[in-house]
Scaffold this active site. Structure first.
Site, mmCIF file in Angstrom:
data_model
loop_
_atom_site.group_PDB
_atom_site.id
_atom_site.type_symbol
_atom_site.label_atom_id
_atom_site.label_comp_id
_atom_site.label_asym_id
_atom_site.label_seq_id
_atom_site.Cartn_x
_atom_site.Cartn_y
_atom_site.Cartn_z
ATOM 1 N N HIS A 1 56.336 -84.370 -14.949
ATOM 2 C CA HIS A 1 56.339 -84.584 -13.509
ATOM 3 C C HIS A 1 57.780 -84.626 -13.001
ATOM 4 C CE1 HIS A 1 54.758 -85.724 -9.659
ATOM 5 N NE2 HIS A 1 55.389 -86.870 -9.639
ATOM 6 N N ASP B 1 58.910 -88.756 -3.638
ATOM 7 C CA ASP B 1 58.020 -87.863 -4.375
ATOM 8 C C ASP B 1 56.985 -87.303 -3.415
ATOM 9 O OD1 ASP B 1 56.423 -86.559 -6.194
ATOM 10 O OD2 ASP B 1 56.025 -88.302 -7.447
ATOM 11 N N CYS C 1 54.105 -80.253 -8.270
ATOM 12 C CA CYS C 1 55.305 -81.098 -8.221
ATOM 13 C C CYS C 1 56.603 -80.340 -8.432
ATOM 14 C CB CYS C 1 55.186 -82.253 -9.217
ATOM 15 S SG CYS C 1 55.298 -81.787 -10.973
#
Length: 262
Positions: free
Chosen positions: A114, A129, A76
């Protein structure tokens, strides 16, 4: 306003070619949606550098070389950093956030685990995302409460919590559960360095213990869990474990577009 590709930086054009995006260049929701969808179908989530003890960098030139030039993936902090850069270069307004990742957690997870993006399109904020290793939205989610977003056979919605802020929910077997939560506290690129370093090196980090990879496909998705490759389609799941390094390298190339030398 639609931008002529000839006006874009060569690096931006190369990135668009990497994700196979051939649509218009503007700041519409449709373009944002197409960009995110293309991204999750072409650049894999993977932690192979962490497993192989290759130090990571969150600097954009490094990420560009890794994911665009060398056609690798990332996790991420890498994926959303580079995708955020692309969107900014294309004229979108992007804000970086930290999120608490709740899936598979039995206790309250730490906040700074995250990296997600808030992107303005057509005057409204959207959650974007491209950095989740499991099932997650493949299209932007309007930052508004109690709207069910159906995406193929998946569904998501946002609600508000007095302490955790925004809550992204996923529907699983008819029940809603938390995927992650976040507050609207803007973060700078350097704010992610310490967390990423912990994820790369801490004994308790899930990223250092086992190989992981995931990518969307036209038929479903491909994943790696440990040494096992899993190919998900509407017909079911094909699972196999390569027997040799050469077979493993070929499976990486075939199912994730990752080329490694053995």
């Amino acid at each position: 306003m639609i931008v002529d590709r000839k006006q874009l930086k060569p690096e931006v054009v190369a990135y668009l070619e990497r994700i196979s995006y051939n649509g218009p260049i503007d700041n519409s929701v449709a373009t944002l949606t197409a960009l995110q969808n293309c991204h999750v179908h072409t650049i894999p989530y993977e932690n192979l550098d962490i497993i192989n003890r290759v130090p990571l960098s969150l600097e954009i030139p490094y990420l560009f070389d890794k994911m665009v030039t060398r056609r690798r993936g990332g996790y991420c902090f890498e994926l959303n950093a580079l995708f955020g850069w692309l969107l900014t270069e294309l004229g979108f307004t992007v804000t970086n956030y930290f999120a608490r990742f709740w899936r598979d957690e039995t206790q309250t997870p730490p906040k700074r685990r995250h990296h997600i993006l808030q992107v303005q399109a057509e005057g409204k904020p959207y959650l974007c995302d491209v950095g989740v290793g499991g099932i997650a939205p493949q299209s932007p989610i309007l930052l508004s409460e109690n709207i069910v977003h159906e995406q193929m056979d998946e569904a998501y919605q946002l609600e508000r919590d007095s302490f955790f802020g925004w809550v992204l929910l996923e529907r699983k077997k008819g029940e809603w559960s938390r995927l992650y939560t976040f507050t609207e506290e803007p973060q700078l690129p350097q704010d992610f360095i310490m967390t990423s370093y912990w994820c790369e090196n801490a004994q308790g980090s899930i990223f250092v213990s086992t190989p992981m990879a995931a990518i969307r496909t036209d038929k479903g998705r491909n994943t790696i869990a440990g040494e096992e490759f899993r190919i998900f389609t509407a017909e079911g799941v094909q699972a196999f474990t390569p027997n040799t390094q050469a077979e493993y390298a070929e499976a990486l190339r075939k199912y994730f577009g990752i080329v490694i030398h053995v």
